[in-house]
Design a protein around this motif. Structure first.
Motif, short mmCIF file in Angstrom:
data_model
loop_
_atom_site.label_atom_id
_atom_site.label_comp_id
_atom_site.label_asym_id
_atom_site.label_seq_id
_atom_site.Cartn_x
_atom_site.Cartn_y
_atom_site.Cartn_z
N LEU B 105 0.82 -1.23 0.00
CA LEU B 105 0.00 0.00 0.00
C LEU B 105 0.85 1.27 0.00
CD1 LEU B 105 -2.66 -1.12 2.64
CD2 LEU B 105 -3.02 -0.87 0.17
N GLY B 106 2.02 1.17 0.52
CA GLY B 106 2.89 2.35 0.56
C GLY B 106 2.80 3.07 1.88
N ASP B 107 3.90 3.70 2.28
CA ASP B 107 3.97 4.37 3.57
C ASP B 107 2.95 5.52 3.68
OD1 ASP B 107 5.97 2.70 4.38
OD2 ASP B 107 7.60 4.09 3.91
N ALA B 108 2.81 6.23 2.61
CA ALA B 108 1.95 7.42 2.68
C ALA B 108 0.51 7.03 3.04
CB ALA B 108 1.97 8.18 1.34
N ALA B 112 -0.89 7.74 6.84
CA ALA B 112 -1.98 8.74 6.90
C ALA B 112 -3.17 8.18 7.68
CB ALA B 112 -2.42 9.14 5.49
N ILE B 113 -3.45 6.91 7.46
CA ILE B 113 -4.60 6.31 8.15
C ILE B 113 -4.28 6.02 9.62
CG2 ILE B 113 -6.04 4.22 8.28
CD1 ILE B 113 -5.99 4.16 5.20
N LEU B 114 -3.13 5.45 9.86
CA LEU B 114 -2.80 5.06 11.24
C LEU B 114 -2.53 6.26 12.15
CD1 LEU B 114 -0.49 1.93 10.71
CD2 LEU B 114 -2.92 2.02 11.26
N GLN B 115 -2.05 7.32 11.60
CA GLN B 115 -1.68 8.47 12.44
C GLN B 115 -2.76 9.56 12.47
OE1 GLN B 115 2.20 9.74 11.01
NE2 GLN B 115 3.02 7.67 11.21
N ALA B 116 -3.82 9.32 11.78
CA ALA B 116 -4.85 10.38 11.69
C ALA B 116 -5.55 10.61 13.03
CB ALA B 116 -5.88 10.00 10.63
N PRO B 117 -5.67 11.86 13.43
CA PRO B 117 -6.50 12.15 14.60
C PRO B 117 -7.97 11.93 14.23
CG PRO B 117 -5.78 14.20 13.58
CD PRO B 117 -5.12 13.08 12.82
N GLN B 118 -8.74 11.45 15.18
CA GLN B 118 -10.15 11.15 14.86
C GLN B 118 -11.08 11.61 15.98
OE1 GLN B 118 -11.28 7.47 12.84
NE2 GLN B 118 -9.22 6.71 13.24
N GLN B 119 -10.83 12.81 16.44
CA GLN B 119 -11.68 13.28 17.52
C GLN B 119 -12.88 14.05 17.00
OE1 GLN B 119 -9.70 15.75 20.40
NE2 GLN B 119 -11.32 15.49 21.91
N TYR B 120 -12.62 14.95 16.10
CA TYR B 120 -13.69 15.86 15.65
C TYR B 120 -14.23 15.45 14.28
CZ TYR B 120 -11.81 18.52 19.54
OH TYR B 120 -11.39 18.88 20.78
N GLU B 121 -15.37 15.97 13.97
CA GLU B 121 -16.05 15.55 12.74
C GLU B 121 -15.24 15.87 11.49
OE1 GLU B 121 -18.79 13.64 12.34
OE2 GLU B 121 -18.49 13.45 14.49
N SER B 122 -14.52 17.00 11.50
CA SER B 122 -13.71 17.34 10.32
C SER B 122 -12.62 16.29 10.14
CB SER B 122 -13.11 18.73 10.49
OG SER B 122 -12.37 18.79 11.70
N GLU B 123 -12.02 15.86 11.24
CA GLU B 123 -10.97 14.84 11.17
C GLU B 123 -11.56 13.49 10.74
OE1 GLU B 123 -8.47 16.84 14.89
OE2 GLU B 123 -9.76 15.10 15.22
N LEU B 124 -12.72 13.20 11.25
CA LEU B 124 -13.38 11.94 10.91
C LEU B 124 -13.79 11.91 9.44
CD1 LEU B 124 -15.32 11.71 14.24
CD2 LEU B 124 -13.88 9.87 13.36
N SER B 125 -14.18 13.07 8.95
CA SER B 125 -14.57 13.15 7.55
C SER B 125 -13.37 12.86 6.64
CB SER B 125 -15.14 14.55 7.27
OG SER B 125 -15.44 14.69 5.92
N GLN B 126 -12.22 13.41 7.02
CA GLN B 126 -11.01 13.14 6.23
C GLN B 126 -10.60 11.67 6.33
OE1 GLN B 126 -7.83 16.07 7.01
NE2 GLN B 126 -9.43 17.49 7.65
N GLN B 127 -10.76 11.11 7.51
CA GLN B 127 -10.40 9.70 7.68
C GLN B 127 -11.33 8.81 6.86
OE1 GLN B 127 -7.85 8.37 8.74
NE2 GLN B 127 -8.14 6.54 9.98
N ARG B 128 -12.61 9.22 6.82
CA ARG B 128 -13.54 8.43 6.03
C ARG B 128 -13.11 8.42 4.56
NH1 ARG B 128 -18.52 7.02 7.30
NH2 ARG B 128 -18.84 8.70 8.80
#
Lengths: 337, 382
Positions: B105-108, B112-128
Motif C-alpha cells: 500500500l505504501g507508507d503514505a 496517513a490512516i494510522l496516524q490520523a486524529p479522529q476526535q472531531y467531525e472534520s478529522e473523521l470526515s477526512q479519515q472516512r
C-alpha cells in the motif's frame, strides 16, 4: 350589646360576613377572616366551568393514550372518580376550613346552567359547608333569549340545588332584571333561603394604547352600595327570606346603612382586600360605637328601620318600580341614601 | 452535519405523537449516525426503534447508518460495552493488517490512516475519505491479506458507540450495569431518555420519578427523591456528564452531544423527555421542558473532564437560576395534579419538600460551578 344575627337559619355572632373573594382560597386565609371577627365566611366561588373543564381535561389526559399500545393499557394509577381536580381541592378546602373556624362556612358555587355541577352542592354539604351560596352569573348574549327564559333558568337552578341539599341555600343575584321583586319572590318560592344582593358583573374594559379589551376586575366602592341597599329596603318586608347586602362597604357607616335598609347580614370583600382580613374588627368596632351613640343595644333593634313598610302602596311599585317606593319611604322616614 | 439517518418524521413510527425521546435520537443519528453502533435497552425506544417491519433507523444518502441492536433491561450497558470492545478489537485487527500490507500500500497511505486524529467531525470526515480510498485500492489487489483487511477496513474509522435506554433501565433495572460501564473508562456514550417513569409498561415509578409525583406503585405520591445519577457519575472524575432538555436549550443539547461523543472515555447524557405518562398536552411538550428547567426541576449542566485536564473547572451550570416556583411547573402535569386533587395536604407537604430539594441542589451546583479545578478528581488514566 347584642350583635348576633339570624341568616339563612344560621345563628351568627354578628351581621358581618366575609363574601366570596381571594382571601378564602386557603385554610389560613379563611382562618384569618374568622379571626378578624366576622360572623360567617363565604368561601371563594367554585365555577361551573372549573368543575366541568378541569374534570374533562384531566380525564382526557388520563385516558388519551389508554389502550393505544400493546405494552400497556393505561399510564396512571386507577383513582377514585371523586378525585376530580379542582372539585376535590375545593371539597378539601371546605372540609379543612369548616373544621378550622368557629363560625359558619358557606360554600359558593358560581354557574349559569343546570348541570352536574349542581349536584356538587351535595358534596359541599357533606364536606361540612353550613350553607350554599349559588352565584348565578349569567350574561345572556343570545338576542333571541327572552327575559322569561332567563328567569326560569334561575328558578330551575335554585330548585335543583335545593333538591340536592338539606342545608340552606342563598342565591346571589344580578341587579339586571325587569322586575327584581317578582323574580326574588319566585326564587324564594323555589326554595331559596336567602338572597345576596347583588353580584357585581365584571364587564371587560378597553385600553386605547394598545387597543385591547382587558378584564375589568375592580374592587367595589361606596357608590356600588346604592342599588343593593335600595332593593333591600324595597324587599325587606315583602319576602320571607334572609337578605344579604354586598358591594360598596368602605367603612362601618356602610354596614350601618345596609342594616338600616333591612339587610340581615352585610358582606364585604373589597374592604378586607384593601385593608387586610383584620379590618372586620374595625368595622365591628365602628358598628358597636354607633349603636352606643344612638342607643341601640341590639342589631335586631334597628335592622330594617329604613325599609319600605309592609303596607306601602303596591301601585307605587307598578307605576315606577323601586324609585317610587323610595319616594314613599322617604316621605315617611327621610332619605335612604 | 451528516444527513439524517433517522426518519424524517418528527416522531418515529410507533412512538406517541409528540414523543419527547425521539428528537434526541434524531439528533445523535444526524450527528454521528453514519458510524454509530447502538445498543438499545428494552423500553419505549426499543419498541418504536424496532417496530418491525418498519423502523425509524435509516441510512443517509451515502448508504451509511447506525448498526442497531436491542438487548435486555438488565444488561444493556454491558451489551453496549461488549460492542465497544468488539469494535476496538476490529480496529486493532485492521491496523495490524494495514501494517502488514505496508509494502503493497505504501507508507503514505498507511501512515496517513494510522496516524490520523479522529476526535472531531472534520478529522473523521477526512479519515472516512482515506478509508474509502483504501477500500478502492484494495479492490484492485488480491491475496489473503487483502481480503482480511477488507473485512475490517471500516473499523479504521472510529466507531461511535451509543448505549441508549430509558430511566427504568438506567436508574433501576440496568443501573448496576450502567455504573459498571461508566467505571470501565471505555469510550462509550450512554444516552438516558429520562421520562422519569417506566413509560412503555404503563407508568410505573422508577428511581427517577420525582418526589410527589403520582405513578403506578406510587399512587399516593412518591415519597423518596429522584436519584441524582449525574452526581454519581461525576464522582468518578473521568466521566463526561450532561443533563440536557432540548425544549429549554437546544444549543446546550447540541454542544453536550458533540462533547460527549468527542470525549475519549465514558459519557453520560441525561435527556429530559416529556411523556404521555406525565399527563400533559403533548403539543406543549417543549414548553414543559422549558418550565422544568426554569423551575429548577431539571437544571442544565455539563461535567467535562477535558476541562479538568486543562486545569479549568469541569462543572458547567448551563441554566439560569430557577425563575418560577416548582409549583408552577408541576401544576401543568397531571402526574402531580392527581395528588393535589386526591390528597392536597400530602401534595402540599411533598411539594414543599420538592421545592426545598430544588433549592438545595441548586445551591450545591452553584457552589460546584464556582470551585477551583483542584477540587475535582483528576483523570488518573492520562
Amino acid at each position: 350589646m347584642f350583635l348576633d344575627t339570624d341568616y339563612l337559619g344560621l345563628r351568627l355572632r354578628n351581621p358581618l360576613v366575609a363574601s366570596a373573594g381571594p382571601i378564602s382560597q386557603t385554610v389560613s386565609g379563611v382562618q384569618s377572616l374568622a379571626d378578624g371577627g366576622v360572623g360567617a365566611v363565604v368561601l371563594y366561588s367554585l365555577f361551573e366551568e372549573q368543575l366541568t373543564q378541569a374534570a374533562e381535561r384531566d380525564a382526557f389526559l388520563e385516558e388519551a393514550y389508554a389502550d393505544s399500545f400493546a405494552e400497556a393499557t393505561s399510564y396512571f394509577p386507577a383513582r377514585d372518580t371523586a378525585d376530580a381536580g379542582v372539585a376535590a381541592s375545593y371539597l378539601s378546602l371546605v372540609e379543612r376550613s369548616a373544621a378550622a373556624i368557629d363560625v359558619p362556612l358557606i360554600a359558593s358555587l358560581n354557574g349559569s346552567s343546570l348541570g352536574s355541577w349542581v349536584h356538587f352542592a351535595r358534596s359541599l354539604q357533606d364536606a361540612g359547608a353550613a350553607a350554599i351560596e349559588c352565584n348565578i352569573y349569567f350574561v345572556p348574549g343570545d338576542l333571541t333569549l327572552s327575559g322569561a327564559v332567563v328567569e326560569q333558568r334561575h328558578v330551575d337552578i335554585v330548585s335543583a340545588v335545593k333538591q340536592a341539599v338539606s342545608i340552606p341555600v342563598a342565591v346571589k343575584l344580578s341587579p339586571h332584571f325587569s322586575s327584581i321583586g317578582h323574580l326574588a319572590s319566585r326564587l324564594v318560592e323555589a326554595g331559596a333561603d336567602g338572597l345576596v344582593m347583588f353580584n357585581r358583573f365584571l364587564q371587560p374594559d378597553v385600553t386605547i394604547e394598545p387597543i385591547a379589551v382587558v378584564p375589568g376586575v375592580t374592587l367595589s366602592h361606596r357608590v356600588d352600595s346604592l342599588v343593593p341597599r335600595t332593593w333591600i329596603a324595597a324587599l325587606r318586608n315583602h319576602l320571607n327570606a334572609s337578605l344579604a347586602a354586598t358591594s360598596g362597604v368602605e367603612d362601618y357607616t356602610d354596614v350601618v346603612r345596609y342594616l338600616l335598609a333591612g339587610a340581615d347580614v352585610v358582606m364585604t370583600t373589597s374592604s378586607l382586600v384593601r385593608h387586610g382580613a383584620g379590618y372586620s374588627a374595625k368595622l365591628l368596632d365602628g358598628l358597636q360605637a354607633w349603636m352606643t351613640r344612638t342607643g341601640h343595644d341590639s342589631v335586631d333593634g334597628f335592622r330594617g328601620m329604613l325599609a319600605v313598610p309592609t303596607d306601602a302602596e303596591s301601585n307605587a311599585y307598578q307605576r315606577a318600580g323601586y324609585v317610587a317606593a323610595l319616594e314613599k319611604a322617604k316621605s315617611i322616614y327621610g332619605s335612604l341614601v | 452535519m451528516a444527513p439524517s439517518s433517522w426518519s424524517r418524521c418528527s416522531s418515529s413510527p410507533g412512538a406517541c405523537s409528540g414523543c419527547g425521546e425521539t428528537p434526541y435520537l434524531k439528533l445523535f443519528t444526524q450527528l454521528f449516525g453514519g458510524r454509530a453502533t447502538v445498543a438499545n435497552a428494552t423500553g419505549c425506544s426499543s419498541i418504536y426503534g424496532g417496530n418491525l417491519p418498519t423502523t425509524p433507523w435509516s441510512s443517509n444518502k451515502y448508504g451509511r447508518g447506525p448498526a442497531w441492536s436491542n438487548s435486555l433491561f438488565e444488561d444493556n450497558a454491558e451489551f453496549g460495552l461488549g460492542l465497544r470492545l468488539a469494535a476496538d478489537l476490529h480496529t486493532a485487527t485492521a491496523r495490524r493488517r494495514l501494517e502488514a500490507l505496508r509494502p503493497e500500500l505504501g507508507d503514505a497511505t498507511v501512515d496517513a490512516i494510522l496516524q490520523a486524529p479522529q476526535q472531531y467531525e472534520s478529522e473523521l470526515s477526512q479519515q472516512r475519505a482515506r478509508v474509502d480510498a483504501l477500500k478502492a485500492l484494495l479492490d484492485t489487489m488480491t491475496g489473503p491479506l487483502v481480503e482480511d483487511l477488507r473485512s475490517v477496513a471500516d473499523h479504521l474509522l472510529r466507531r461511535s458507540v451509543w448505549i441508549v435506554g430509558g430511566d427504568g433501565w438506567a436508574y433501576d433495572i440496568g443501573s448496576a450495569g450502567v455504573d459498571h460501564v461508566l467505571a470501565s473508562g471505555r469510550n462509550v456514550n450512554i444516552l438516558v431518555l429520562d421520562t422519569e417513569v417506566y413509560s412503555n409498561t404503563g407508568g410505573q415509578a422508577s428511581k427517577s420519578t420525582p418526589l410527589g409525583a403520582v405513578a403506578k406503585f406510587a399512587a399516593s405520591g412518591k415519597v423518596t427523591g429522584k436519584k441524582d445519577v449525574a452526581m454519581q457519575a461525576i464522582a468518578y472524575g473521568n466521566v463526561y456528564v450532561a443533563r440536557v432538555a432540548m425544549g429549554a436549550d437546544p444549543q446546550q443539547t447540541l454542544t453536550a452531544f458533540r462533547e460527549a461523543e468527542a470525549y475519549d472515555g465514558p459519557s453520560l447524557i441525561l435527556a429530559y423527555s416529556h411523556c404521555i405518562a406525565h399527563g400533559i398536552d403533548m403539543s406543549k411538550g417543549l414548553d414543559q421542558q422549558y418550565a422544568a428547567v426554569n423551575s429548577g426541576h431539571w437544571p442544565l449542566m455539563r461535567y467535562n473532564p477535558v476541562r479538568r485536564m486543562a486545569d479549568h473547572n469541569p462543572f458547567l451550570l448551563d441554566s439560569p437560576r430557577p425563575r418560577i416556583p416548582l409549583r408552577d411547573y408541576r401544576a401543568k402535569e397531571l402526574r402531580f395534579r392527581m395528588l393535589m386533587n386526591s390528597d392536597p395536604e400530602t401534595a402540599e407537604r411533598l411539594l414543599s419538600y420538592g421545592q426545598e430539594a430544588v433549592n438545595r441542589r441548586w445551591a450545591e451546583y452553584e457552589e460546584m460551578a464556582m470551585r477551583g479545578a483542584e477540587r475535582f478528581a483528576a483523570d488518573a488514566r492520562k
